[in-house]
Motif scaffolding. Sequence first.
Motif, PDB file in Angstrom:
ATOM      1  N   ALA A 163      -7.774 -10.966   6.029  1.00 25.90           N
ATOM      2  CA  ALA A 163      -9.105 -11.507   6.314  1.00 25.90           C
ATOM      3  C   ALA A 163     -10.125 -10.393   6.531  1.00 25.90           C
ATOM      4  O   ALA A 163     -11.330 -10.615   6.371  1.00 25.90           O
ATOM      5  CB  ALA A 163      -9.049 -12.417   7.533  1.00 25.90           C
ATOM      6  N   SER A 164      -9.666  -9.205   6.861  1.00 23.19           N
ATOM      7  CA  SER A 164     -10.555  -8.058   7.100  1.00 23.19           C
ATOM      8  C   SER A 164     -10.969  -7.352   5.816  1.00 23.19           C
ATOM      9  O   SER A 164     -11.824  -6.476   5.841  1.00 23.19           O
ATOM     10  CB  SER A 164      -9.864  -7.043   8.015  1.00 23.19           C
ATOM     11  OG  SER A 164      -9.596  -7.606   9.266  1.00 23.19           O
ATOM     12  N   LEU A 165     -10.340  -7.709   4.703  1.00 21.97           N
ATOM     13  CA  LEU A 165     -10.647  -7.069   3.428  1.00 21.97           C
ATOM     14  C   LEU A 165     -11.701  -7.894   2.688  1.00 21.97           C
ATOM     15  O   LEU A 165     -11.476  -9.078   2.435  1.00 21.97           O
ATOM     16  CB  LEU A 165      -9.381  -6.938   2.584  1.00 21.97           C
ATOM     17  CG  LEU A 165      -8.263  -6.120   3.223  1.00 21.97           C
ATOM     18  CD1 LEU A 165      -6.991  -6.201   2.381  1.00 21.97           C
ATOM     19  CD2 LEU A 165      -8.686  -4.686   3.441  1.00 21.97           C
ATOM     20  N   PRO A 166     -12.838  -7.294   2.350  1.00 29.27           N
ATOM     21  CA  PRO A 166     -13.905  -8.061   1.698  1.00 29.27           C
ATOM     22  C   PRO A 166     -13.524  -8.483   0.279  1.00 29.27           C
ATOM     23  O   PRO A 166     -12.829  -7.758  -0.426  1.00 29.27           O
ATOM     24  CB  PRO A 166     -15.081  -7.086   1.681  1.00 29.27           C
ATOM     25  CG  PRO A 166     -14.469  -5.738   1.746  1.00 29.27           C
ATOM     26  CD  PRO A 166     -13.197  -5.885   2.536  1.00 29.27           C
ATOM     27  N   ALA A 167     -14.013  -9.644  -0.127  1.00 31.57           N
ATOM     28  CA  ALA A 167     -13.707 -10.167  -1.458  1.00 31.57           C
ATOM     29  C   ALA A 167     -14.371  -9.352  -2.555  1.00 31.57           C
ATOM     30  O   ALA A 167     -13.905  -9.335  -3.693  1.00 31.57           O
ATOM     31  CB  ALA A 167     -14.147 -11.624  -1.555  1.00 31.57           C
ATOM     32  N   ASP A 168     -15.444  -8.643  -2.216  1.00 30.62           N
ATOM     33  CA  ASP A 168     -16.202  -7.928  -3.245  1.00 30.62           C
ATOM     34  C   ASP A 168     -16.403  -6.449  -2.927  1.00 30.62           C
ATOM     35  O   ASP A 168     -17.305  -5.817  -3.448  1.00 30.62           O
ATOM     36  CB  ASP A 168     -17.550  -8.602  -3.468  1.00 30.62           C
ATOM     37  CG  ASP A 168     -18.384  -8.630  -2.196  1.00 30.62           C
ATOM     38  OD1 ASP A 168     -17.867  -8.263  -1.114  1.00 30.62           O
ATOM     39  OD2 ASP A 168     -19.565  -9.014  -2.285  1.00 30.62           O
ATOM     40  N   GLY A 169     -15.554  -5.887  -2.065  1.00 33.49           N
ATOM     41  CA  GLY A 169     -15.690  -4.476  -1.710  1.00 33.49           C
ATOM     42  C   GLY A 169     -14.343  -3.797  -1.576  1.00 33.49           C
ATOM     43  O   GLY A 169     -13.360  -4.418  -1.157  1.00 33.49           O
ATOM     44  N   CYS A 170     -14.284  -2.535  -1.931  1.00 31.14           N
ATOM     45  CA  CYS A 170     -13.048  -1.762  -1.843  1.00 31.14           C
ATOM     46  C   CYS A 170     -12.801  -1.316  -0.401  1.00 31.14           C
ATOM     47  O   CYS A 170     -13.741  -1.123   0.367  1.00 31.14           O
ATOM     48  CB  CYS A 170     -13.136  -0.530  -2.742  1.00 31.14           C
ATOM     49  SG  CYS A 170     -13.369  -0.912  -4.482  1.00 31.14           S
ATOM     50  N   ARG A 171     -11.550  -1.127  -0.066  1.00 28.92           N
ATOM     51  CA  ARG A 171     -11.145  -0.618   1.240  1.00 28.92           C
ATOM     52  C   ARG A 171      -9.783   0.050   1.101  1.00 28.92           C
ATOM     53  O   ARG A 171      -9.034  -0.193   0.162  1.00 28.92           O
ATOM     54  CB  ARG A 171     -11.014  -1.729   2.281  1.00 28.92           C
ATOM     55  CG  ARG A 171     -12.294  -2.444   2.670  1.00 28.92           C
ATOM     56  CD  ARG A 171     -13.235  -1.536   3.456  1.00 28.92           C
ATOM     57  NE  ARG A 171     -14.370  -2.252   3.964  1.00 28.92           N
ATOM     58  CZ  ARG A 171     -15.512  -2.454   3.301  1.00 28.92           C
ATOM     59  NH1 ARG A 171     -15.658  -2.009   2.070  1.00 28.92           N
ATOM     60  NH2 ARG A 171     -16.521  -3.088   3.861  1.00 28.92           N
ATOM     61  N   TYR A 172      -9.479   0.878   2.099  1.00 29.91           N
ATOM     62  CA  TYR A 172      -8.120   1.360   2.305  1.00 29.91           C
ATOM     63  C   TYR A 172      -7.650   0.711   3.600  1.00 29.91           C
ATOM     64  O   TYR A 172      -8.458   0.395   4.474  1.00 29.91           O
ATOM     65  CB  TYR A 172      -8.070   2.877   2.499  1.00 29.91           C
ATOM     66  CG  TYR A 172      -8.653   3.707   1.390  1.00 29.91           C
ATOM     67  CD1 TYR A 172      -8.179   3.613   0.088  1.00 29.91           C
ATOM     68  CD2 TYR A 172      -9.668   4.619   1.655  1.00 29.91           C
ATOM     69  CE1 TYR A 172      -8.699   4.405  -0.918  1.00 29.91           C
ATOM     70  CE2 TYR A 172     -10.197   5.415   0.655  1.00 29.91           C
ATOM     71  CZ  TYR A 172      -9.712   5.305  -0.625  1.00 29.91           C
ATOM     72  OH  TYR A 172     -10.236   6.086  -1.618  1.00 29.91           O
TER      73      TYR A 172
END
Length: 143
Positions: free
Chosen positions: A58-67
């Motif tokens: 849930a902390s990972l955006p649907a339209d943005g990259c993350r590590y």
Amino acid sequence: MANAASGVAVAEECTARFQELRTARAHRFVVFKIDDSLERVVVDKVGARDAGFGDLTASLPADGCRYAVYDHDFTVGDATAGEGPRSKIFFVSWSPATADVKSKMVYASSCEGFKKELDGVQIDLQATEPSELTLDVLNDHVS
């Protein structure tokens, strides 16, 4: 320290939060992002020890990259070692198809350099959609 491939530095807070997760088991997960100036990796979110895998996704955006790093607890039923609790630290590179191309390129070119800063990561995952990042996927990697 700046990443030679992309020029993106890693904030000290990133390695500090990772070490708290790895050695003190103070967190369940840490999500990292590259700041708006594209100059350094910073901490985006920290999941409490009692957080679940759903909290990470849930902390990972649907339209943005993350590590992200995730401390995955599981139980092994091994005839030679006996059944018992285990833990593995996963590194997740989240790069959804809906993210903009520049962002995906910066995250891809910075990934290896950033992982080197996180000494103790045991399993590496790359995901571009939610179906590639599930508990079943994690459990497949530890079995």
